[in-house]
Design an enzyme around this catalytic site. Structure first.
Site, PDB file in Angstrom:
ATOM      1  CG  ASP A  31       7.417 -15.650 -22.793  1.00 12.74           C
ATOM      2  OD1 ASP A  31       8.211 -15.925 -23.150  1.00 12.74           O
ATOM      3  OD2 ASP A  31       5.953 -16.819 -22.977  1.00 12.74           O
ATOM      4  CB  VAL A  32      11.331 -12.383 -24.553  1.00 13.80           C
ATOM      5  CG1 VAL A  32      11.719 -11.103 -24.343  1.00 13.80           C
ATOM      6  CG2 VAL A  32      12.340 -13.628 -22.825  1.00 13.80           C
TER       7      VAL A  32
ATOM      8  CG  ASN B 255      16.815  -6.089 -17.736  1.00 15.31           C
ATOM      9  OD1 ASN B 255      17.734  -6.345 -16.947  1.00 15.31           O
ATOM     10  ND2 ASN B 255      15.306  -6.259 -17.910  1.00 15.31           N
TER      11      ASN B 255
ATOM     12  CE1 TYR C 283      20.544 -15.551 -14.791  1.00 14.63           C
ATOM     13  CE2 TYR C 283      22.632 -15.627 -14.003  1.00 14.63           C
ATOM     14  CZ  TYR C 283      21.729 -15.192 -14.453  1.00 14.63           C
ATOM     15  OH  TYR C 283      22.273 -13.771 -13.892  1.00 14.63           O
TER      16      TYR C 283
ATOM     17  CE  LYS D 213      21.658 -13.443 -17.552  1.00 10.29           C
ATOM     18  NZ  LYS D 213      20.841 -12.513 -18.404  1.00 10.29           N
TER      19      LYS D 213
HETATM   20  P1  NAP Z   1      13.469  -9.408 -11.537  1.00 14.00           P
HETATM   21  O1  NAP Z   1      13.282  -8.787 -10.327  1.00 14.00           O
HETATM   22  O2  NAP Z   1      13.266 -10.875 -11.602  1.00 14.00           O
HETATM   23  O3  NAP Z   1      13.016  -9.151 -13.507  1.00 14.00           O
HETATM   24  C1  NAP Z   1      12.946 -10.881 -13.965  1.00 14.00           C
HETATM   25  C2  NAP Z   1      12.620  -9.437 -15.481  1.00 14.00           C
HETATM   26  O4  NAP Z   1      12.498 -10.564 -16.224  1.00 14.00           O
HETATM   27  C3  NAP Z   1      11.069  -9.495 -15.161  1.00 14.00           C
HETATM   28  O5  NAP Z   1      10.750  -8.374 -15.573  1.00 14.00           O
HETATM   29  C4  NAP Z   1       9.974 -10.593 -16.032  1.00 14.00           C
HETATM   30  O6  NAP Z   1       9.214  -9.825 -16.521  1.00 14.00           O
HETATM   31  C5  NAP Z   1      10.911 -10.871 -16.960  1.00 14.00           C
HETATM   32  N1  NAP Z   1      11.292 -11.891 -17.390  1.00 14.00           N
HETATM   33  C6  NAP Z   1      10.944 -13.853 -17.264  1.00 14.00           C
HETATM   34  N2  NAP Z   1      10.765 -14.150 -18.216  1.00 14.00           N
HETATM   35  C7  NAP Z   1      10.256 -13.486 -19.193  1.00 14.00           C
HETATM   36  C8  NAP Z   1       9.853 -13.852 -20.780  1.00 14.00           C
HETATM   37  N3  NAP Z   1       9.457 -15.249 -21.019  1.00 14.00           N
HETATM   38  N4  NAP Z   1       9.505 -12.717 -21.688  1.00 14.00           N
HETATM   39  C9  NAP Z   1       9.564 -11.833 -20.950  1.00 14.00           C
HETATM   40  N5  NAP Z   1      10.702 -10.921 -19.767  1.00 14.00           N
HETATM   41  C10 NAP Z   1      10.467 -11.955 -18.922  1.00 14.00           C
HETATM   42  O7  NAP Z   1      15.079  -9.801 -12.039  1.00 14.00           O
HETATM   43  P2  NAP Z   1      16.496  -8.550 -12.374  1.00 14.00           P
HETATM   44  O8  NAP Z   1      17.662  -8.951 -11.322  1.00 14.00           O
HETATM   45  O9  NAP Z   1      15.669  -7.215 -12.798  1.00 14.00           O
HETATM   46  O10 NAP Z   1      16.682  -9.520 -13.671  1.00 14.00           O
HETATM   47  C11 NAP Z   1      17.273  -8.575 -15.120  1.00 14.00           C
HETATM   48  C12 NAP Z   1      18.459  -9.148 -15.509  1.00 14.00           C
HETATM   49  O11 NAP Z   1      19.591  -8.498 -14.916  1.00 14.00           O
HETATM   50  C13 NAP Z   1      18.353 -10.332 -15.499  1.00 14.00           C
HETATM   51  O12 NAP Z   1      19.124 -10.557 -17.235  1.00 14.00           O
HETATM   52  C14 NAP Z   1      19.334 -11.273 -15.104  1.00 14.00           C
HETATM   53  O13 NAP Z   1      19.985 -12.443 -15.213  1.00 14.00           O
HETATM   54  C15 NAP Z   1      20.820 -10.192 -14.850  1.00 14.00           C
HETATM   55  N6  NAP Z   1      20.935 -10.156 -13.697  1.00 14.00           N
HETATM   56  C16 NAP Z   1      21.197  -9.799 -12.644  1.00 14.00           C
HETATM   57  C17 NAP Z   1      21.315  -9.735 -10.911  1.00 14.00           C
HETATM   58  C18 NAP Z   1      21.175  -9.841 -10.260  1.00 14.00           C
HETATM   59  O14 NAP Z   1      21.695  -9.223  -8.960  1.00 14.00           O
HETATM   60  N7  NAP Z   1      19.951  -9.201  -9.868  1.00 14.00           N
HETATM   61  C19 NAP Z   1      22.897  -9.769 -11.798  1.00 14.00           C
HETATM   62  C20 NAP Z   1      23.153  -9.847 -12.769  1.00 14.00           C
HETATM   63  C21 NAP Z   1      23.037  -9.849 -14.274  1.00 14.00           C
HETATM   64  P3  NAP Z   1       7.754 -10.868 -16.622  1.00 14.00           P
HETATM   65  O15 NAP Z   1       7.708 -11.905 -14.905  1.00 14.00           O
HETATM   66  O16 NAP Z   1       6.473  -9.801 -16.436  1.00 14.00           O
HETATM   67  O17 NAP Z   1       7.483 -10.951 -17.845  1.00 14.00           O
END
Ligand code: NAP
Length: 252
Positions: A61-62, A88, A154, A158
């Site tokens: 957990d980060v 990430n 958010y 960010k």
């Molecule tokens: P996602 O499918 O919801 O995945 C989020 C990941 O973050 C999961 O693997 C989750 O793992 C992990 N996470 C959440 N809380 C955590 C914690 N406390 N400790 C460790 N891991 C944690 O979303 P995604 O779209 O792949 O997002 C990845 C990154 O891309 C994020 O930083 C997001 O802000 C960024 N981003 C996404 C988009 C988009 O359109 N999807 C756009 C811009 C930026 P667990 O729940 O297993 O811990």
């Protein structure tokens, strides 16, 4: 474009699904050993099983510094070095107006999206320096520079993480740490499903076909470990930029 990651060790937070899981596959395909960090231990164990001996799953957990420090130490113990950290892990919740947001939930988003990045950076610096230098990439967002209704936690987190990348470059750029952010555009992951379900602001109104697949930012993250990305040190690479897409080899 291919960046050869043979012999390198790459730690990825939030590797249980979405962009992080795709990144783990891309880095492994490029020859790296990958360390999968997330809270969902079954998901990272399953992905490690798929990748094979080049993957190590470490539940983490980060928001807890000691868990991040222990996970990165396990990376070095298993693979002998740490070359790259990809920050990430991230959450979109709470999606709520500032006046209505639950203060605890608001703080939790900062703990994951901003403090979690600091935890990774702080723990990784000495390990990467011991390995002769390397790269720390934080997955950023257009929300780091654009205010969006209902997304104050958010956007603020960010924006803070983007500044942390700039500060890291200022402090460590000439000492062997390449610090970069990746702003991917909108990506077809669970996060966008949550956004769509909320119905809040223009992003939730996008069509699903507007989103890029997670394999695109995954490839961009590998590319960013090579010298072609040096002109963005201290700043975000935008995957909306057609020139970046062409260099990475995505988007036709
Ligand atoms: P996602 O499918 O919801 O995945 C989020 C990941 O973050 C999961 O693997 C989750 O793992 C992990 N996470 C959440 N809380 C955590 C914690 N406390 N400790 C460790 N891991 C944690 O979303 P995604 O779209 O792949 O997002 C990845 C990154 O891309 C994020 O930083 C997001 O802000 C960024 N981003 C996404 C988009 C988009 O359109 N999807 C756009 C811009 C930026 P667990 O729940 O297993 O811990």
């Amino acid at each position: 474009m291919t960046v050869d990651m043979t012999g390198k060790t790459v730690a990825i937070t939030g590797a249980s699904r979405g962009i992080g899981a795709a990144a783990a596959r891309s880095f492994a395909d490029a020859g790296a050993n990958v360390v999968l960090m997330a809270r969902d231990r079954e998901a990272i164990a399953s992905l490690a099983g798929e990748i094979g001996a080049a993957a190590l799953a470490v539940p983490c957990d980060v928001t807890r510094y000691w868990e991040v420090e222990t996970a990165l130490a396990a990376a070095v113990k298993t693979f002998g070095r740490l070359d790259v950290l990809v920050n990430n892990a991230g959450v979109i919740d709470p999606i709520a107006a500032i006046a209505a947001a639950d203060p605890e939930a608001w703080g939790q988003a900062i703990d994951i999206n901003l403090k979690g990045v600091f935890h990774g950076v702080h723990a990784a610096i000495p390990l990467i320096l011991d390995s002769g230098g390397g790269t720390i990439i934080t997955v950023s967002s257009g929300a780091a520079v654009n205010a969006l209704e209902g997304w104050s936690a958010y956007c603020s987190s960010k924006a803070g993480a983007k500044m942390l990348t700039a500060c890291l470059h200022r402090e460590m750029g000439d000492k062997g740490i390449r610090a970069l952010g990746l702003s991917p555009g909108t990506v077809a992951t669970d996060m966008q499903r949550e956004i769509k379900a909320s119905g809040v602001n223009a992003v939730s109104q996008l069509d699903w076909t507007d989103h890029i697949p997670p394999e695109w930012p995954a490839k961009a993250l590998v590319w960013m470990c090579g010298p072609e990305a040096d002109r963005w040190l201290g700043d975000d690479v935008s995957l909306r930029d057609p020139a970046v897409r062409a260099a990475v080899g995505v988007g036709g």
